[in-house]
Motif scaffolding. Sequence first.
Motif, mmCIF file in Angstrom:
data_model
loop_
_atom_site.group_PDB
_atom_site.id
_atom_site.type_symbol
_atom_site.label_atom_id
_atom_site.label_comp_id
_atom_site.label_asym_id
_atom_site.label_seq_id
_atom_site.Cartn_x
_atom_site.Cartn_y
_atom_site.Cartn_z
ATOM 1 N N SER A 14 0.808 -1.225 0.000
ATOM 2 C CA SER A 14 0.000 0.000 0.000
ATOM 3 C C SER A 14 0.837 1.269 0.000
ATOM 4 C CB SER A 14 -0.936 0.022 1.218
ATOM 5 O OG SER A 14 -1.814 -1.075 1.193
ATOM 6 N N TRP A 15 2.016 1.244 0.630
ATOM 7 C CA TRP A 15 2.734 2.513 0.785
ATOM 8 C C TRP A 15 3.119 3.155 -0.540
ATOM 9 C CZ3 TRP A 15 7.436 3.457 -1.220
ATOM 10 C CH2 TRP A 15 8.306 2.394 -1.452
ATOM 11 N N PRO A 16 3.477 2.396 -1.614
ATOM 12 C CA PRO A 16 3.776 3.097 -2.877
ATOM 13 C C PRO A 16 2.579 3.859 -3.426
ATOM 14 C CG PRO A 16 4.622 0.849 -2.932
ATOM 15 C CD PRO A 16 3.715 0.944 -1.754
ATOM 16 N N VAL A 17 1.381 3.271 -3.303
ATOM 17 C CA VAL A 17 0.187 3.941 -3.806
ATOM 18 C C VAL A 17 -0.135 5.169 -2.968
ATOM 19 C CG1 VAL A 17 -2.261 3.647 -4.349
ATOM 20 C CG2 VAL A 17 -0.684 1.728 -4.658
ATOM 21 N N LEU A 18 -0.043 5.026 -1.666
ATOM 22 C CA LEU A 18 -0.335 6.164 -0.782
ATOM 23 C C LEU A 18 0.663 7.302 -1.007
ATOM 24 C CD1 LEU A 18 -1.157 4.228 2.522
ATOM 25 C CD2 LEU A 18 -2.770 5.290 0.919
ATOM 26 N N LEU A 19 1.942 6.953 -1.147
ATOM 27 C CA LEU A 19 2.948 7.987 -1.400
ATOM 28 C C LEU A 19 2.702 8.667 -2.742
ATOM 29 C CD1 LEU A 19 5.528 9.459 -0.635
ATOM 30 C CD2 LEU A 19 6.838 7.543 -1.582
ATOM 31 N N GLY A 20 2.350 7.878 -3.752
ATOM 32 C CA GLY A 20 2.063 8.460 -5.066
ATOM 33 C C GLY A 20 0.877 9.400 -5.030
#
Length: 574
Positions: free
Chosen positions: A456-462
């Motif tokens: 999830s963190w890559p999507v949230l950061l993006g």
Amino acid sequence: MVATLVSGPRAGALRDTVCRAAWLATLPAATLTLTGGDEVVRLDWLLLGVSAHLDEVARPLLALTVVLYAVALAFVPRSGARRGPVLSGFLLVCFAASVGVVAAADVVTFYLAFTVMSFTGYALVLHDRTAGARRAARIYMVMTVLGESAVLAAMALVTADGGLVLADAPAAVAASERRDLIVALLLVGFGVKAGTAPLHVWLPLAHSAAPTPASAVLSGVMVKAGLVGWLRFLPLGQDASPGWGTTFVLLALLGGFLAVVAGLLQDNPKVILAYSTISQMGFLAVLVGVALAEPGLAHACVLAAVVYAVHHGVTKASLFLGVQVWSSERVPRWTTTTVLAVAGLSLAGAPFTSGYVAKYGAKEAVGDATFPAAGGAALADVLPWFGLGSTLLLARCAVVLWRRERKGEHSAPVRDGVWAASAVVAVVPVAWLAQRLDPPQAVPGWLSPGTLWAQSWPVLLGVALALAAARLARRRELDDSPLAHPRGDVVPPGDVVAVEERAALAVGRALRRAAARLGSVTGRVRTALAATPSPLPALSAVQARLGLWEASGAVLLFLAAAGLLLALTGGSSP
């Protein structure tokens, strides 16, 4: 063909009817996908002899091919493309060739199908015949010929080493004395089709020029032919090739991340999605590189690549067709937005989507593999950054698409429903496929809190970066930046191809100037020789006489007799 037998006003109506029903031509292949066995089928009477085999690689990719071509053909009648029946005809030829690429069991069948698919793609890119389409088609053809030449050379070498049957090709390449040459040719030849940097230049141009249904199959299916070629011919699971594995991973990471930068500087949603395809194919190339470098991980990486290819094909085709639905269909904006949002989140790898399953399977497949060129970094820690790039590209695509005006044309409810379903429920067949493979690519624990956060963190950061960029843009804090180009084309589609075109034009001008100078020098030399009297008039007379048939025949007879006498004398000596 039936329409050509009918003349007058009925011919046009018949062509339109056949065009609307063209998707039905995919049903026999769909039946084969569901009911076909594992045995090799041979048709010696067809072409040079055709053999096909549906294994664990071919069957899922054949199902993907059937679904995407059927949906794309259903979109043709209302795509706004000129000459819809012609477009459907070329799509059907590409469909047959794509089936051959996926299901081929021997080198000849594979190469014939691959070649037909590649060159028919030229017609898809050129279809609208605009200036942009002609330029894109020329570049596509140049890159295709380059790739086809490399593939043909590789096929010849593989066949010479005993790899006529695809099942024997990896072992034949591994045992060949020309192994490095074959792998290099395979990297270049199939890398063109897969959009591997720096051979990717045709892809953004082709997607922006081709009609939307053609773009959907170009990105969803045809680029996967490069992946199929790598999986069928590279010595995966044989002896370790750390050098070539590192090369694949390096090119994959460079292309995957640099494509994000180039895509963010575009203002055409189809071009942005094309750069997203380049990035996603880089993700797949990482799996191929790991399989080359570490034979013990090859089987898991191959299966993970198949799952990821199915996920990416369905999702990316849904996004491309969604551009058409958004731009020219009378569908409620909230419906289209919801479907596109689901497809975008899936491409980025958000939880409970097909991308989540596929990316988790890929991370599990690479295991503890490292990337020596990055100081021994674990590839499982590098792959999630592809999700960040995908999220940023899709956010940019959403902004560009939202600014587009909608034409409000009529739509086909059934077709739009199939499009929406393919985007929303893609997670079901992908998860089912991942569980069916041996070993399963979605093992128990894939919904654990640790795994959910890791995905999830890559999507949230993006999303956070995209919102920050939108806020800065709203405050006009980027107006003085070169990134705030009014047309969004700071980097032209195809990026380095513009530099290559200028270099080619410069080389052409230099060659023309050199040829003109050489012609001038040659002319002066000829003039000088013609003005100089011959110092050997007797030699000229002899040459004139020898030019007669009788004289030249006598000389030839004399030389033959002398040669025979010399041979007899040499043979009688001790």
